[in-house]
Enzyme design. Structure first.
Site, mmCIF file in Angstrom:
data_model
loop_
_atom_site.group_PDB
_atom_site.id
_atom_site.type_symbol
_atom_site.label_atom_id
_atom_site.label_comp_id
_atom_site.label_asym_id
_atom_site.label_seq_id
_atom_site.Cartn_x
_atom_site.Cartn_y
_atom_site.Cartn_z
ATOM 1 N N SER B 61 0.800 -1.236 0.000
ATOM 2 C CA SER B 61 0.000 0.000 0.000
ATOM 3 C C SER B 61 0.826 1.277 0.000
ATOM 4 O O SER B 61 0.272 2.364 -0.203
ATOM 5 C CB SER B 61 -0.938 0.032 1.212
ATOM 6 O OG SER B 61 -1.939 -0.934 1.079
ATOM 7 N N LYS B 64 0.372 3.405 -2.889
ATOM 8 C CA LYS B 64 -0.782 4.303 -3.015
ATOM 9 C C LYS B 64 -0.385 5.765 -2.850
ATOM 10 O O LYS B 64 -1.010 6.660 -3.416
ATOM 11 C CB LYS B 64 -1.853 3.951 -1.968
ATOM 12 C CG LYS B 64 -2.478 2.597 -2.212
ATOM 13 C CD LYS B 64 -3.361 2.164 -1.041
ATOM 14 C CE LYS B 64 -3.901 0.758 -1.313
ATOM 15 N NZ LYS B 64 -4.581 0.185 -0.141
ATOM 16 N N TYR B 239 -4.305 2.944 7.720
ATOM 17 C CA TYR B 239 -5.538 2.163 7.868
ATOM 18 C C TYR B 239 -6.364 2.733 9.030
ATOM 19 O O TYR B 239 -6.472 3.942 9.160
ATOM 20 C CB TYR B 239 -5.218 0.662 8.070
ATOM 21 C CG TYR B 239 -4.305 0.100 7.025
ATOM 22 C CD1 TYR B 239 -4.716 -0.002 5.695
ATOM 23 C CD2 TYR B 239 -3.020 -0.311 7.353
ATOM 24 C CE1 TYR B 239 -3.871 -0.508 4.725
ATOM 25 C CE2 TYR B 239 -2.177 -0.836 6.389
ATOM 26 C CZ TYR B 239 -2.604 -0.921 5.077
ATOM 27 O OH TYR B 239 -1.765 -1.421 4.134
ATOM 28 N N VAL B 257 1.151 -3.758 3.946
ATOM 29 C CA VAL B 257 1.137 -5.054 4.623
ATOM 30 C C VAL B 257 2.407 -5.856 4.355
ATOM 31 O O VAL B 257 2.583 -6.945 4.914
ATOM 32 C CB VAL B 257 -0.104 -5.911 4.277
ATOM 33 C CG1 VAL B 257 -1.356 -5.298 4.861
ATOM 34 C CG2 VAL B 257 -0.227 -6.138 2.798
#
Lengths: 303, 303, 303, 303
Positions: B61, B64, B239, B257
């Site tokens: 992630s 992103k 998150y 992750v």
């Protein structure tokens, strides 16, 4: 600084009413929607202000910031954090769903459910939670005239069905230790304190000053604690618009439906702005715009 | 700096596996759970590192962050923000509920639904979204060996039921403009890029440097844009633990992750830490602890 | 009976279009909104009908009733009920939330998620789920011309983002055993079967007849099973209007967005009514009104 | 009939405690968990019973059925249905979410929120809602000894945080017309009425008898109204297990956490069964099993 603030007043004071006033709270609907004040307090001890910076207004949810600080000051072992989280809540709707899903532990101390738990925590420690917040704010601001607007508080308490429902949910989960009505009354009363921009900017200055600046020169809180409060302000201080406020303004801040916003420039300043017209998320329209211009022009964003 | 990083490695490298590895992604379950690396890149151009800072890992992630930056670089008028919000999402559960309630507009670009929209936006602008992110990261890091781990990407794509569901929801709301399978493939591929801590710290340095530091000395983005990206990182980058990370570490950051976290000290540094064991929210256990100690000792918190 | 049905046609056939047609399914938007047909099949073997009772229409979700019956017929040990519940779901919104909260077990076989699981169950048992449902309906209705409208099915399959999202969610929870696209195709195809009121009334007659009445005189299902299917129809057969339909009509029934409703009078009759204009919940406006009048005049309510 | 009921007692009376008792209501935790009673009242006026059919127990939510019937009897124009819906609610969790999403209109009169509205409606019409329900039940059962267990009611009222929260939510939406504490007290008091299986079976008989059978031979309600109440019982009467109860038992019914269930066989009988051990959904374990066997052996299912 004074010139800059005058310019902001000239640009952002609404020529005609903008946004909406909170109909659910009668006495807030009576203020002049064109009011606009701003004050900047510096860690060097000076304060600049412009517009209606000396007009007292209802601080409403801004009191949640000070009740949190007082709770951490009075109980430094942070037992509070076993009863309330430190995460953004998303919408008010999610907040209710979350309270149910997470067994009565509110997401953060700045949503109503969380502030009710903080108030209960203070009432358990100090007896009179509202009176203690008033005293704390008098000390921090140096203004002894601060008080609860008792008639406003009574009117609001009579119309607090939603908060009474939240408090009873919390009680059902065992997360209130005092009677629901006691907690509600203390909560509504500390939300009904009236202060001016200058008073609020001065009261919050310890958050910009590593916790220094209590009465008589004593620290209000350790520096590590003020950093943490500022982080919770940034992620949770603006209802469901925390992300947007961080994006546009770039400062930790707490708003109230009275139209006030208190923002922190760590290491340097606090800024308090007030203008009553609210956006859909409950934050001052003109106040947010003025803060966005202020940080754009000064580079005060923490990012 | 080097001595401090060595100390952090000595303190935080897990002597035995901690946390959990993401079982849903087979190739991530194969890494050494005791790996630990850290790198600090300075805006003055130097990089210090310690531990496994040169071992490539799956950035997941963290990509992103770079797909967002690339989208804002390629489309400066910010049309992206009509298709994705900038607010924290609360839990993954809320995220799904919210997507339904808000008609297919994801809460922010760092939850999976939002990143799928960003990927679709890039695919529309540039054709090959994954290839473009690889190219962007090669330029930013100066490392031409960067690539997608294609076999890992294939394995992950075959197990992407949840992301495929999200993408189809978005498509049902008209918020994907390319075919679902194209968007998914680009998305999974840019998540499967492998980089080391040193490479990631260098690649993100423009966020600490007011947007400066692109290849050939050109700015990557205007300073106002990097401030805003940093604000979204702080409120949405970890998150459902954004509030907790802000509280403990006090820096904007993005985790993956794969066990990596890239954090920004505005005006000064980027820090990349990597250790595979994850906590319940999906963030590196040892990495978060090391960052908390680093900011406590250096005072780098932005608050 | 015939006179009564003629009266219902005269009263309930819409003189001008009422309600709405489902825009999301192009071929359903082409039907005459003033169409109205009704048929009553008796357990004594006679059928009365009136209006457009011989015009084939798209049975849509009414097929879910027959796919469930076929699944219970083919696997009498009821393994199906380990993968789908038998409770009303509330709104479509709740249905999605519930699917997440209850780990991929749909609330009942008549919401889309549940019907996808039933289709998957049939595909596993019989290979071609849609073909098997067509065969089952041909046998039950005695009408060999029944078939899937293949061009309508293709058009619908291309616009099935929401169902494709649901199917991928189910797959992510391990509650689909066949490939998502296979299940979707079978599902859309059995929804695209076209039948007339007379054919549907005859096909469902075993539900009113204790399971008797299969081809060649063999029972379709044991009586205990048909009672149970009828109970699921009553509590879950009318989308989010099951309670309202039970209140107004008082019969187990299943509706489809094609405008058909098949209702059961246990021990006596089946009634099929068809009129394309839908209410906000997706049920035929004129069809529901006609059934309410029918049961009010005949006393057929099961309550 | 008597022989059948004796058999059911022999088979279903728990030899040792099954299920759970509701810890949240102290006085309900004191009953004998092995108690089991059953009574069947016929529209011909006879009553058969077995086991502990004459032992009074706390009717709890079964009172909601009678408060609804009384409201429809006292206000035949059905203004009640503007303030409460007639749809199943799904889980208790959904019920809260729904109340928020649908602006304070509860899904049905048998969830707590809905029953609070019915109680408020009665209080507005008749003054003393609890006293009116007691009077109604005395008339229907012919048993003048029926009364509220006042000490149980007081104990329960003191522990009603969740219901107090619901009532305040409703008040916040304007859907309570009397003071919250008044409504709560009336509500808890009519839930604390104690009755035996024989008394309840007799009191509910008008629901099986097309509304006939009031005191002095007058009808209690029109037949159309009793059919409708039965339909709401079937879709909403068993908390979140309405579908399962319809599937296994096939009768409209209402349960209470006191362990009672009152079921209706339209046109023929009422059945009341009582055994205190509850399943996870709050329904009597032994009572549900006995009713399932009863309908399987007699064919009384309405389906």
């Amino acid at each position: 600084m004074k010139a800059l603030l005058d310019e902001l007043v000239a640009t952002h004071r609404p020529p005609s009413p903008v946004g909406r006033l909170p109909e659910s709270i009668p006495h807030l609907a009576d203020v002049d929607p064109r009011a606009f004040g701003i004050a900047v307090a510096s860690v060097d001890g000076t304060i600049a202000s412009a517009g209606d910076a000396d007009v007292p207004f209802s601080i409403q949810s801004i009191s949640k910031l000070f009740s949190l600080a007082l709770a951490l000051r009075e109980e430094p072992r942070e037992a509070l954090w076993e009863r309330v989280l430190r995460e953004p809540s998303g919408t008010a709707f999610n907040s209710l769903v979350q309270l149910e899903a997470e067994a009565g532990i509110p997401r953060n101390p700045f949503i109503n459910a969380g502030a009710l738990v903080v108030t209960d925590f203070l009432a358990e420690l100090l007896g009179d939670a509202a009176g203690s917040v008033v005293g704390f704010l008098r000390d921090l601001s140096g203004s002894s005239r601060l008080a609860v607007d008792e008639s406003a508080a009574r009117a609001e308490l009579a119309r607090s069905s939603r908060n009474r429902a939240l408090a009873n949910f919390l009680a059902g989960f065992g997360n209130l230790h005092n009677p629901v009505e006691t907690v509600l009354e203390h909560y509504v009363r500390h939300c009904s304190i009236t202060m001016s921009c200058r008073e609020l900017a001065r009261a919050g200055l310890f958050l910009a000053n590593s916790g220094e600046g209590g009465p008589g020169g004593a620290p209000v809180l350790p520096a590590a604690q003020t950093k943490r409060i500022n982080s919770v302000l940034l992620t949770c201080g603006m209802y469901d618009a925390a992300g947007e406020f961080a994006y546009r303004v770039g400062l930790p801040g707490k708003s109230g439906v009275g139209g006030g916003i208190l923002a922190v420039v760590p290491g340097r300043y606090t800024v308090c702005v007030w203008s009553p017209g609210l956006d859909a998320k409950g934050n001052s329209v003109a106040g947010t715009a003025a803060l966005a211009e202020l940080t754009a022009r000064t580079g005060w964003s923490i990012f």
